[in-house]
Design an enzyme around this catalytic site. Structure first.
Site, mmCIF file in Angstrom:
data_model
loop_
_atom_site.group_PDB
_atom_site.id
_atom_site.type_symbol
_atom_site.label_atom_id
_atom_site.label_comp_id
_atom_site.label_asym_id
_atom_site.label_seq_id
_atom_site.Cartn_x
_atom_site.Cartn_y
_atom_site.Cartn_z
ATOM 1 N N GLY A 178 -9.322 -4.920 -1.427
ATOM 2 C CA GLY A 178 -10.055 -5.982 -0.735
ATOM 3 C C GLY A 178 -11.517 -6.017 -1.150
ATOM 4 O O GLY A 178 -12.060 -7.076 -1.482
ATOM 5 N N ASP B 218 0.821 -1.207 0.000
ATOM 6 C CA ASP B 218 0.000 0.000 0.000
ATOM 7 C C ASP B 218 0.864 1.270 0.000
ATOM 8 O O ASP B 218 0.643 2.194 -0.779
ATOM 9 C CB ASP B 218 -0.919 -0.011 1.223
ATOM 10 C CG ASP B 218 -1.825 1.193 1.274
ATOM 11 O OD1 ASP B 218 -2.919 1.129 0.721
ATOM 12 O OD2 ASP B 218 -1.412 2.217 1.849
ATOM 13 N N TRP C 11 -5.483 1.837 -0.417
ATOM 14 C CA TRP C 11 -5.390 0.953 -1.592
ATOM 15 C C TRP C 11 -5.658 -0.481 -1.199
ATOM 16 O O TRP C 11 -6.286 -1.235 -1.945
ATOM 17 C CB TRP C 11 -4.028 1.109 -2.269
ATOM 18 C CG TRP C 11 -3.747 2.539 -2.613
ATOM 19 C CD1 TRP C 11 -2.733 3.319 -2.142
ATOM 20 C CD2 TRP C 11 -4.529 3.397 -3.474
ATOM 21 N NE1 TRP C 11 -2.833 4.594 -2.667
ATOM 22 C CE2 TRP C 11 -3.918 4.661 -3.478
ATOM 23 C CE3 TRP C 11 -5.677 3.205 -4.242
ATOM 24 C CZ2 TRP C 11 -4.420 5.740 -4.217
ATOM 25 C CZ3 TRP C 11 -6.179 4.274 -4.979
ATOM 26 C CH2 TRP C 11 -5.562 5.513 -4.970
ATOM 27 N N ASP C 12 -5.188 -0.872 -0.031
ATOM 28 C CA ASP C 12 -5.484 -2.223 0.452
ATOM 29 C C ASP C 12 -6.989 -2.438 0.603
ATOM 30 O O ASP C 12 -7.525 -3.478 0.203
ATOM 31 C CB ASP C 12 -4.835 -2.439 1.822
ATOM 32 C CG ASP C 12 -3.367 -2.828 1.739
ATOM 33 O OD1 ASP C 12 -2.941 -3.360 0.693
ATOM 34 O OD2 ASP C 12 -2.646 -2.607 2.729
ATOM 35 N N PHE C 13 -7.660 -1.480 1.183
ATOM 36 C CA PHE C 13 -9.087 -1.690 1.440
ATOM 37 C C PHE C 13 -9.923 -1.596 0.165
ATOM 38 O O PHE C 13 -10.921 -2.301 0.023
ATOM 39 C CB PHE C 13 -9.588 -0.730 2.523
ATOM 40 C CG PHE C 13 -9.226 -1.195 3.917
ATOM 41 C CD1 PHE C 13 -9.773 -2.358 4.433
ATOM 42 C CD2 PHE C 13 -8.317 -0.497 4.689
ATOM 43 C CE1 PHE C 13 -9.433 -2.811 5.699
ATOM 44 C CE2 PHE C 13 -7.969 -0.927 5.965
ATOM 45 C CZ PHE C 13 -8.530 -2.097 6.481
#
Lengths: 407, 407
Positions: free
Chosen positions: B168, B130, B163-165
């Site tokens: 996901g 991220d 960005w991770d979320f």
């Protein structure tokens, strides 16, 4: 455009970012997404940046590959047409309030298996936007330079409307989950997704809420350092700023080698009585000492040399780009299969266009499609979905209930 | 837990944030999510914050409601068991590299309809996290105080791993899209989602990439102001900071009334020869003059008075909270149906637990579930899925190939 969802048609009644994103992601995987707007354009039709001719570059990117129907949504007749389109289609995405003509109850009359996904502000019905839920979430008071005095430091808003985009992706997921449930059981669903819940719930899902409650106070401000692990921005001799992250054993040993700081790190281990290879904890706890070691090393390299060494060691790093640099970066854009050639955008401006984030190596990818002109598909959709004749549609256009292409 | 996905079982082989989030969202909507880890715990098993007993509050929130199988994933036998679990189950989420024992090719042998969703770093296989894709995206150099010199201003990283979320949530969507395609056609799918593509692609989808290319330069730094519309943080006489947004006509007139600045705004319109009610453009272009007017008014109110006036006018605003304040805010947490009572968390620490962001007014919501202990479901899953006897499992445990509950 992959054809994973090409059996699916969706009515979208949207504005701003979260809700249009749901339709965008579905359209990029092959769904027919019919965006229905007020004939003068929705609240987001003029969102910045506008071209000299007045076309919104925001709108034309968030609505790529969709169809557009333009109705007088201030009139009873226009609203009835929209509700009828929703009923006939069976799945709807919107951010209109539940207390509006587009309530789930209205749409599901005679269509009990209707699936609606509604983006809300707060769970209790209060209005909210990305900027305001962000203020409530706690994140803006954690961002910014480490040396700022916590008692007087200003909040730092994020330019990325992250909550909107998380909500958009989650909304697309929730839509397909409800459709899967309908396929299995025949049951419709009314799905509500409050933007505020996505913010506070993500804070909780990340573990940060538990952390705050467990420690009984706020986390210290970390500046650009990574929480609980080793990573920060550094700067080379020739002024290039970059971010590095070293969480795994391989990332850590590679980084030490790339910076050539084996002996400094060993000396620090000796002095502090720790082994940095043991994991995140000793590296995070002693990060300020380590940051000094790494920054001192960075001071002795130019970017070309240090980046070559980091690549050689398989480090996880990236140079900070301005957004204009990013937009022109061949590695990120022109040589990236995420982007395809410019379709005929409403703005007339040509630039690379995104495909879906999902890439399926074995499947035909297709080319990105443009956003529609407002009302471009009014006739087609009203004829196909509602069985209206061209005479019927002509009368609706004359009465101002339906508008055609605003090209 | 709503039961939208209760016919679905997923094998998850994950670490960090993006990939576990896919399983979390699916589990919260009723799917059986079986997380398979190396028996000593994956790379994220010790992610901060750790309780005094060494339990990760991050891990226990990102893995809520999942089952856990612990295998020796460094051994051939452990790896074979995992590949066999993937084959038998038919759908897999992972962030292991494609070039690993868990390749799509390996899993889909004798199971051509397998669906795998793989989170990657960059599209070309380079590692990314991220923090690093964020550096490339351009956003960190746009955040921070407006008065910073653009030539010397440091990047400002976001504490939220946005960005991770986004990845996901998008991964959960892409998984269901591929399953829908399989339901319709019988075809499996290999789906790859590069974190870097989510970052650069979101920048493009928001219209910002087109904007940069159109203007041929970077956007000016806006501080906490909203791009292209009216909104910023303000501060009351008693020092409370809050964010307001006024994009719609109702938001604008409400805000002017709440701050009691009708005459100042009229005088400014007269002076500048504009009508602020015309929309975002005049308000954005003249924002600095307007900000002065609004801040001067805020200086004359205490928060209790001004917030009451803003609520009365239906304004879209929110007070900045520290994260510790947010975590203890009754309106956000304890009185919010998003949160349920604390289940028996592995940490032993009790705190409100999230349900799904999606809420379905007509459906049974159920209570949040805890994360598993590592290996808690090894026996159950190996028996049910692979038909292993308790004797078989006992031998695998004795050989160190399978590990049981780490309670």
């Amino acid at each position: 455009m992959y054809k994973l969802l090409n059996d699916l048609s969706i009515i979208e009644v949207s504005s701003f970012v979260a809700s249009p994103t749901i339709g965008l992601y579905c359209a990029q995987l092959g769904a027919e997404v019919i965006r229905v707007d007020h004939k003068a354009g929705g609240l987001d039709y003029d969102r910045y940046l506008l071209t000299r001719e007045g076309r919104s570059l925001s709108w034309e990117n968030l609505n790529r590959g969709k169809k557009s129907v333009a109705l007088d949504l201030q009139s009873g007749e226009g609203r009835e047409l929209l509700v009828e389109l929703a009923r006939k289609t069976g799945q709807v995405v919107t951010n209109l309030p539940e207390k509006s003509f587009l309530s789930h109850a209205a749409m599901s009359e005679d269509r009990p298996d209707l699936v609606s996904v509604r983006i809300m502000g707060w769970h209790d019905g209060r209005q909210a936007m990305d900027f305001t839920v962000n203020a409530a979430s706690g994140y803006p008071l954690m961002c910014g330079p480490e040396e700022w005095n916590p008692l007087t430091a200003p909040p730092v808003n994020q330019v990325l409307p992250a909550w909107d985009f998380i909500t958009g992706a989650y909304g697309a997921f929730a839509l397909l989950a409800a459709l899967r449930h309908r396929d299995a059981t025949g049951e419709g669903s009314e799905v509500r997704i409050p933007l505020g819940d996505v913010a506070i719930g993500t804070m909780a899902n990340s573990g940060a809420m538990a952390e705050m409650l467990y420690r009984g106070s706020d986390r210290e401000r970390l500046g650009n350092a990574i929480w609980g692990a080793f990573g920060r921005d550094f700067r080379t001799r020739n002024g290039v700023r970059f971010m590095v992250a070293a969480l795994t054993p391989k990332q850590w040993t590679g980084l030490v080698a790339a910076f050539g700081v084996e002996s400094e790190v060993a000396a620090l281990e000796e002095e502090l009585g720790v082994r940095f290879a043991d994991g995140d904890t000793p590296r995070f706890v002693n990060r300020h000492r380590l940051f000094d070691v790494f920054q001192q090393a960075a001071d002795s390299f130019d970017w070309s040399a240090l980046s070559a060494r980091m690549s050689w060691q398989g480090c996880t790093y990236e140079r900070y780009r301005t957004m204009h640099e990013a937009a022109n970066d061949p590695q990120l854009v022109t040589n990236n299969p995420l982007f395809g050639p410019s379709p005929a955008n409403p703005s007339g401006f040509e630039y690379p266009a995104t495909r879906s984030f999902a890439n399926l190596p074995e499947k035909e990818v297709g080319e990105p499609r443009p956003a529609p002109y407002l009302g471009q598909h009014s006739e087609e959709v009203l004829a196909e979905r509602l069985g209206l004749s061209s005479g019927d549609i002509g009368r609706l256009v004359d009465a101002g209930t339906v508008a055609l292409c605003d090209k």
